[in-house]
Design a protein around this motif. Structure first.
Motif, PDB file in Angstrom:
ATOM      1  N   VAL A  40      65.043 131.034 -35.003  1.00 55.60           N
ATOM      2  CA  VAL A  40      65.967 132.096 -34.490  1.00 55.60           C
ATOM      3  C   VAL A  40      66.468 132.886 -35.664  1.00 55.60           C
ATOM      4  CG1 VAL A  40      68.012 130.660 -34.225  1.00 55.60           C
ATOM      5  CG2 VAL A  40      67.666 132.770 -32.904  1.00 55.60           C
ATOM      6  N   ASP A  41      66.464 134.201 -35.640  1.00 55.42           N
ATOM      7  CA  ASP A  41      67.094 135.120 -36.469  1.00 55.42           C
ATOM      8  C   ASP A  41      68.558 134.895 -36.399  1.00 55.42           C
ATOM      9  OD1 ASP A  41      68.517 137.817 -37.395  1.00 55.42           O
ATOM     10  OD2 ASP A  41      66.318 137.546 -38.374  1.00 55.42           O
ATOM     11  N   ALA A  42      69.460 134.889 -37.575  1.00 54.80           N
ATOM     12  CA  ALA A  42      70.927 134.760 -37.281  1.00 54.80           C
ATOM     13  C   ALA A  42      71.732 135.745 -36.403  1.00 54.80           C
ATOM     14  CB  ALA A  42      71.636 134.757 -38.874  1.00 54.80           C
ATOM     15  N   GLU A  43      71.148 136.941 -36.537  1.00 60.60           N
ATOM     16  CA  GLU A  43      71.575 138.004 -35.614  1.00 60.60           C
ATOM     17  C   GLU A  43      71.281 137.659 -34.105  1.00 60.60           C
ATOM     18  OE1 GLU A  43      70.528 142.809 -34.565  1.00 60.60           O
ATOM     19  OE2 GLU A  43      70.197 141.884 -36.445  1.00 60.60           O
ATOM     20  N   LEU A  44      70.492 136.800 -33.760  1.00 59.77           N
ATOM     21  CA  LEU A  44      70.078 136.524 -32.368  1.00 59.77           C
ATOM     22  C   LEU A  44      70.678 135.086 -32.172  1.00 59.77           C
ATOM     23  CD1 LEU A  44      66.512 137.976 -32.512  1.00 59.77           C
ATOM     24  CD2 LEU A  44      68.597 138.972 -31.146  1.00 59.77           C
ATOM     25  N   GLU A  45      71.182 134.354 -32.947  1.00 61.06           N
ATOM     26  CA  GLU A  45      71.897 133.082 -32.909  1.00 61.06           C
ATOM     27  C   GLU A  45      72.571 132.920 -31.555  1.00 61.06           C
ATOM     28  OE1 GLU A  45      74.002 129.219 -35.091  1.00 61.06           O
ATOM     29  OE2 GLU A  45      73.619 131.057 -36.233  1.00 61.06           O
ATOM     30  N   PRO A  46      73.777 133.803 -31.407  1.00 65.61           N
ATOM     31  CA  PRO A  46      74.637 133.705 -30.235  1.00 65.61           C
ATOM     32  C   PRO A  46      73.915 133.950 -28.942  1.00 65.61           C
ATOM     33  CG  PRO A  46      75.517 135.202 -31.837  1.00 65.61           C
ATOM     34  CD  PRO A  46      74.098 134.835 -32.334  1.00 65.61           C
ATOM     35  N   LEU A  47      72.810 134.659 -29.051  1.00 64.11           N
ATOM     36  CA  LEU A  47      72.019 134.897 -27.719  1.00 64.11           C
ATOM     37  C   LEU A  47      71.371 133.516 -27.389  1.00 64.11           C
ATOM     38  CD1 LEU A  47      70.588 136.566 -25.331  1.00 64.11           C
ATOM     39  CD2 LEU A  47      68.916 137.447 -27.022  1.00 64.11           C
ATOM     40  N   ALA A  48      70.579 132.956 -28.687  1.00 63.65           N
ATOM     41  CA  ALA A  48      69.944 131.886 -28.362  1.00 63.65           C
ATOM     42  C   ALA A  48      70.634 130.606 -27.726  1.00 63.65           C
ATOM     43  CB  ALA A  48      69.095 131.434 -29.696  1.00 63.65           C
ATOM     44  N   ARG A  49      71.844 130.487 -28.547  1.00 61.15           N
ATOM     45  CA  ARG A  49      72.758 129.303 -27.949  1.00 61.15           C
ATOM     46  C   ARG A  49      73.158 129.519 -26.655  1.00 61.15           C
ATOM     47  NH1 ARG A  49      73.415 125.922 -31.707  1.00 61.15           N
ATOM     48  NH2 ARG A  49      73.256 126.600 -33.997  1.00 61.15           N
ATOM     49  N   GLU A  50      73.365 130.790 -26.002  1.00 63.22           N
ATOM     50  CA  GLU A  50      73.948 131.111 -24.663  1.00 63.22           C
ATOM     51  C   GLU A  50      72.553 130.627 -24.044  1.00 63.22           C
ATOM     52  OE1 GLU A  50      74.925 134.458 -21.453  1.00 63.22           O
ATOM     53  OE2 GLU A  50      74.826 135.068 -23.748  1.00 63.22           O
ATOM     54  N   ALA A  51      71.371 130.993 -24.323  1.00 66.68           N
ATOM     55  CA  ALA A  51      70.198 130.717 -23.465  1.00 66.68           C
ATOM     56  C   ALA A  51      69.994 129.149 -23.381  1.00 66.68           C
ATOM     57  CB  ALA A  51      68.957 131.376 -24.136  1.00 66.68           C
ATOM     58  N   CYS A  52      70.246 128.375 -24.483  1.00 68.33           N
ATOM     59  CA  CYS A  52      70.052 126.928 -24.320  1.00 68.33           C
ATOM     60  C   CYS A  52      71.055 126.249 -23.798  1.00 68.33           C
ATOM     61  CB  CYS A  52      70.011 126.658 -25.922  1.00 68.33           C
ATOM     62  SG  CYS A  52      68.408 127.180 -26.655  1.00 68.33           S
ATOM     63  N   ALA A  53      72.485 126.761 -23.592  1.00 69.86           N
ATOM     64  CA  ALA A  53      73.565 126.069 -23.126  1.00 69.86           C
ATOM     65  C   ALA A  53      73.321 125.146 -22.123  1.00 69.86           C
ATOM     66  CB  ALA A  53      74.566 127.024 -22.825  1.00 69.86           C
ATOM     67  N   ASP A  54      72.455 125.651 -20.955  1.00 71.18           N
ATOM     68  CA  ASP A  54      72.472 124.680 -19.626  1.00 71.18           C
ATOM     69  C   ASP A  54      71.152 124.120 -19.565  1.00 71.18           C
ATOM     70  OD1 ASP A  54      74.999 125.591 -19.086  1.00 71.18           O
ATOM     71  OD2 ASP A  54      74.133 127.482 -18.062  1.00 71.18           O
ATOM     72  N   LEU A  55      70.401 124.177 -20.647  1.00 73.16           N
ATOM     73  CA  LEU A  55      69.203 123.253 -20.571  1.00 73.16           C
ATOM     74  C   LEU A  55      69.248 121.964 -20.816  1.00 73.16           C
ATOM     75  CD1 LEU A  55      66.817 125.603 -22.618  1.00 73.16           C
ATOM     76  CD2 LEU A  55      66.720 125.547 -20.423  1.00 73.16           C
ATOM     77  N   ASP A  56      68.411 120.981 -19.988  1.00 73.79           N
ATOM     78  CA  ASP A  56      68.609 119.381 -20.042  1.00 73.79           C
ATOM     79  C   ASP A  56      68.120 119.170 -21.405  1.00 73.79           C
ATOM     80  OD1 ASP A  56      69.567 119.509 -17.324  1.00 73.79           O
ATOM     81  OD2 ASP A  56      67.499 119.368 -16.379  1.00 73.79           O
ATOM     82  N   GLN A  57      66.975 119.583 -21.799  1.00 78.67           N
ATOM     83  CA  GLN A  57      66.669 119.187 -23.015  1.00 78.67           C
ATOM     84  C   GLN A  57      66.507 120.593 -23.974  1.00 78.67           C
ATOM     85  OE1 GLN A  57      62.944 117.106 -21.724  1.00 78.67           O
ATOM     86  NE2 GLN A  57      63.851 115.241 -22.420  1.00 78.67           N
ATOM     87  N   PRO A  58      67.605 120.898 -24.594  1.00 75.48           N
ATOM     88  CA  PRO A  58      67.470 122.180 -25.426  1.00 75.48           C
ATOM     89  C   PRO A  58      66.601 121.972 -26.777  1.00 75.48           C
ATOM     90  CG  PRO A  58      69.716 121.227 -25.579  1.00 75.48           C
ATOM     91  CD  PRO A  58      68.932 120.279 -24.326  1.00 75.48           C
ATOM     92  N   PRO A  59      65.952 122.905 -27.326  1.00 72.32           N
ATOM     93  CA  PRO A  59      65.353 122.810 -28.351  1.00 72.32           C
ATOM     94  C   PRO A  59      66.228 122.854 -29.761  1.00 72.32           C
ATOM     95  CG  PRO A  59      65.331 125.118 -27.845  1.00 72.32           C
ATOM     96  CD  PRO A  59      65.848 124.389 -26.618  1.00 72.32           C
ATOM     97  N   GLN A  60      65.875 121.952 -30.775  1.00 73.06           N
ATOM     98  CA  GLN A  60      66.366 122.037 -31.763  1.00 73.06           C
ATOM     99  C   GLN A  60      66.405 123.379 -32.665  1.00 73.06           C
ATOM    100  OE1 GLN A  60      65.385 118.388 -34.450  1.00 73.06           O
ATOM    101  NE2 GLN A  60      63.844 118.480 -32.839  1.00 73.06           N
ATOM    102  N   LEU A  61      67.758 124.153 -32.909  1.00 73.44           N
ATOM    103  CA  LEU A  61      67.610 125.354 -33.525  1.00 73.44           C
ATOM    104  C   LEU A  61      67.441 125.245 -35.017  1.00 73.44           C
ATOM    105  CD1 LEU A  61      68.649 126.268 -30.709  1.00 73.44           C
ATOM    106  CD2 LEU A  61      70.261 127.919 -31.726  1.00 73.44           C
ATOM    107  N   VAL A  62      66.878 126.305 -35.529  1.00 74.83           N
ATOM    108  CA  VAL A  62      66.561 126.491 -37.011  1.00 74.83           C
ATOM    109  C   VAL A  62      67.118 128.053 -37.287  1.00 74.83           C
ATOM    110  CG1 VAL A  62      64.962 126.557 -38.958  1.00 74.83           C
ATOM    111  CG2 VAL A  62      65.031 124.551 -37.255  1.00 74.83           C
ATOM    112  N   VAL A  63      67.971 128.448 -38.072  1.00 73.55           N
ATOM    113  CA  VAL A  63      68.515 129.615 -38.250  1.00 73.55           C
ATOM    114  C   VAL A  63      67.949 130.217 -39.256  1.00 73.55           C
ATOM    115  CG1 VAL A  63      70.371 131.093 -38.336  1.00 73.55           C
ATOM    116  CG2 VAL A  63      70.501 129.137 -36.618  1.00 73.55           C
ATOM    117  N   TYR A  64      67.330 131.535 -39.483  1.00 72.63           N
ATOM    118  CA  TYR A  64      66.799 132.161 -40.373  1.00 72.63           C
ATOM    119  C   TYR A  64      67.889 133.340 -40.628  1.00 72.63           C
ATOM    120  CZ  TYR A  64      64.353 135.964 -42.928  1.00 72.63           C
ATOM    121  OH  TYR A  64      63.903 136.674 -43.651  1.00 72.63           O
ATOM    122  N   HIS A  65      68.319 133.421 -41.974  1.00 75.90           N
ATOM    123  CA  HIS A  65      69.272 134.568 -42.641  1.00 75.90           C
ATOM    124  C   HIS A  65      68.282 135.216 -43.446  1.00 75.90           C
ATOM    125  CE1 HIS A  65      73.190 132.809 -41.249  1.00 75.90           C
ATOM    126  NE2 HIS A  65      72.707 131.866 -41.370  1.00 75.90           N
TER     127      HIS A  65
END
Length: 537
Positions: free
Chosen positions: A124-149
């Protein structure tokens, strides 16, 4: 006497003469033959083909260390930046499937997609990290995030680069076990329900990638400007195409007029793709944003055919526009308006009419036709409408975990596009509408595309879309939504009168709404939103 067995059964496939097709081999070849040639330009960053292969292998190695296995899904929520190119190679090098995500989706839609495909990792791009974390918040098995700056806008330590540093540049990536193995997963827009996941295979990706090279007229070392989102049908497979000819990817984080002209002038861009909105952005550029172009640029566009005035303006500005047609389900573009030199002598208006047609099949697509309701080819008269259908090696495997939708889309041995069109005497097809966009007024079918083409011939119209307006007397009548050109004006009565002069009167819109049109990230007008506006009154 020679027999079939002599030619076939007695000469079975062997490892020496049969390997699965995959676009991954294109990068391996480019790195061996042109190791020092620049593969990626991003701001001041330069990556040659030797390093692109090395970085892709490091990514693959690091993903395996994170637990990614063959058949897993790795998602990418990235702009048109180097990691997205590297993901197109590094992810399938593990045997996993790349799921490139639309950067303009909301958290709820992203949550559905990530849960549906059970993504193991999300780049995930750093600019989109908040959106990604919101999307993953309620997942039973959320993916591991790797942030690109992004190095062009940030000096922060980059988690993505740190991940690559842990990888092995000599990672022994393997060929797919079968060329029918999945390479990518692309979700459709989901305008009538949850998005459907379109599964691509290695064979189709290889064939369309090389098909692009042929039909885009790419010689050795082309320079390609990324104005088409790489998340859209895997960038129409161009992330793989460039390796076939050792081309240079010029990354562009945001599509802006000044940035495009700078890239064209500074790097000698030869090819680019984009929606009509990209053409508008180029044509509306200020004098300060424009730069002298070193050579003409081949520009490929899909969606609605460009109006005559736009084609002329793009030509005057140094861009040679070619119209393509495709869908997510056929790896992007697989139909092209191939130009015939015999048409060069025609008038500008006649040429524009020919350029408005979608065209003929790519060499990589085996069959293209227009069928009537009984699955018979319509006559090539340019008048009789039917459904555009395709079959061949660049048709999707199917929809991920959606057997019914797959069967419906592939029934009868054809991929059913849902697009209505005609077939001209020379074999070129031309779209007339989506099946759901036909307007039925007083029992007569009205093509919304035909009405839109008439609207575009009005000098004040910049963008338009036509949908059905419920009508007590006629059942439905056309309603036009119009964006006007800057510094130009027109009234609804003027627009309607213009259309009545161009069309049979019953086809002319009875209502005109001046408003900004809702569009997807690739510039397509979202007609479902307009239909909803009309429904609500």
């Amino acid at each position: 006497m020679a027999t079939n067995a002599d030619y076939n059964e007695n000469l079975p496939r062997k490892q020496a003469n049969h390997q699965p097709l995959t676009p991954l081999t294109l990068l391996d070849r480019a790195a061996r033959v042109f190791p020092d040639h620049v593969a990626i330009i991003h701001g001041d960053q330069r990556v040659n083909y030797r390093d692109l292969l090395s970085r892709s292998r490091r990514l693959a190695s690091a993903l395996v260390a994170m637990g990614v296995q063959r058949g897993d899904t790795v998602s990418a929520l990235l702009f048109n930046t180097p990691p997205m190119i590297e993901a197109h190679y590094g992810v399938p090098m593990t045997g996993a499937v790349l799921n490139a995500l639309n950067t303009r989706l909301d958290a709820a839609t992203l949550r559905f997609i990530l849960g549906h495909c059970e993504a193991k990792v999300l780049l995930v791009d750093a600019e989109l990290e908040p959106l990604a974390r919101e999307a993953c918040a309620d997942l039973d098995q959320p993916p591991q995030l790797v942030v690109y700056h992004d190095v062009t806008i940030s000096t922060q330590p980059c988690e993505y680069e740190a991940l690559l540093a842990t990888g092995d540049s000599d990672f022994d990536w393997s060929m797919p076990q079968d060329e029918w193995d999945a390479i990518a997963l692309n979700y459709t827009s989901g305008t009538t329900g949850d998005p459907k996941g379109v599964v691509y295979h290695h064979r189709g990706a290889m064939l369309l990638a090389t098909g692009n090279v042929v039909h885009a007229g790419m010689g050795k070392h082309p320079v390609y400007l990324w104005t088409l989102p790489m998340f859209h049908c895997n960038g129409w497979c161009f992330p793989w195409s460039l390796s076939a000819v050792a081309g240079t990817h010029v990354c562009l984080r945001q599509v802006r007029a000044g940035a495009m002209f700078d890239a064209i002038a500074d790097h000698g861009v030869t090819h680019m793709c984009g929606a009509p909105v990209v053409m508008s952005t180029l044509l509306d550029a200020s004098d300060e944003e424009r730069r002298e172009m070193p050579a003409r640029v081949a520009f490929f566009t899909a969606a609605a055919p460009p109006p005559e005035t736009v084609l002329a303006a793009m030509g005057d500005a140094g861009f040679d526009v070619t119209h393509l047609y495709g869908l997510t389900e056929i790896f992007g573009p697989a139909v092209i308006n191939e130009w015939n030199r015999d048409w060069d002598a025609l008038s500008t208006g006649e040429q524009a009419g020919l350029k408005a047609r979608q065209g003929v099949r790519y060499a990589a697509l085996e069959q293209l036709d227009v069928l009537d309701a009984d699955d018979r080819p319509v006559p090539a008269d340019g008048q009789t409408m039917g459904e555009v259908v395709m079959r061949g090696n660049v048709v999707m495997k199917g929809y991920f975990r959606n057997e019914k939708a797959t069967e419906d889309a592939l029934r009868g041995g054809w991929f059913r596009s849902g697009d209505l069109g005609v077939k001209h005497p020379d074999g070129y097809i031309q779209l007339k509408d989506r099946s759901k966009d036909i307007i039925i007024s007083g029992g007569e079918n009205i093509s919304s595309i035909e009405v839109e083409e008439a609207l575009y011939r009005h000098p004040a119209v910049a963008t338009c879309a036509v949908v059905a307006q419920p009508d007590d007397k006629w059942g439905e009548t056309p309603c036009a939504f119009v964006e006007l050109r800057p510094d130009m004006q027109a009234s609804a009565d003027e627009i309607i009168a213009h259309c009545r002069a161009e069309l049979a009167h019953f086809k002319a819109p009875r209502y005109v709404v001046f408003a900004e049109l809702p569009k997807t990230s690739t510039g397509k007008v979202q007609k479902f939103e307009l239909r909803e506006r009309v429904r609500k009154g």
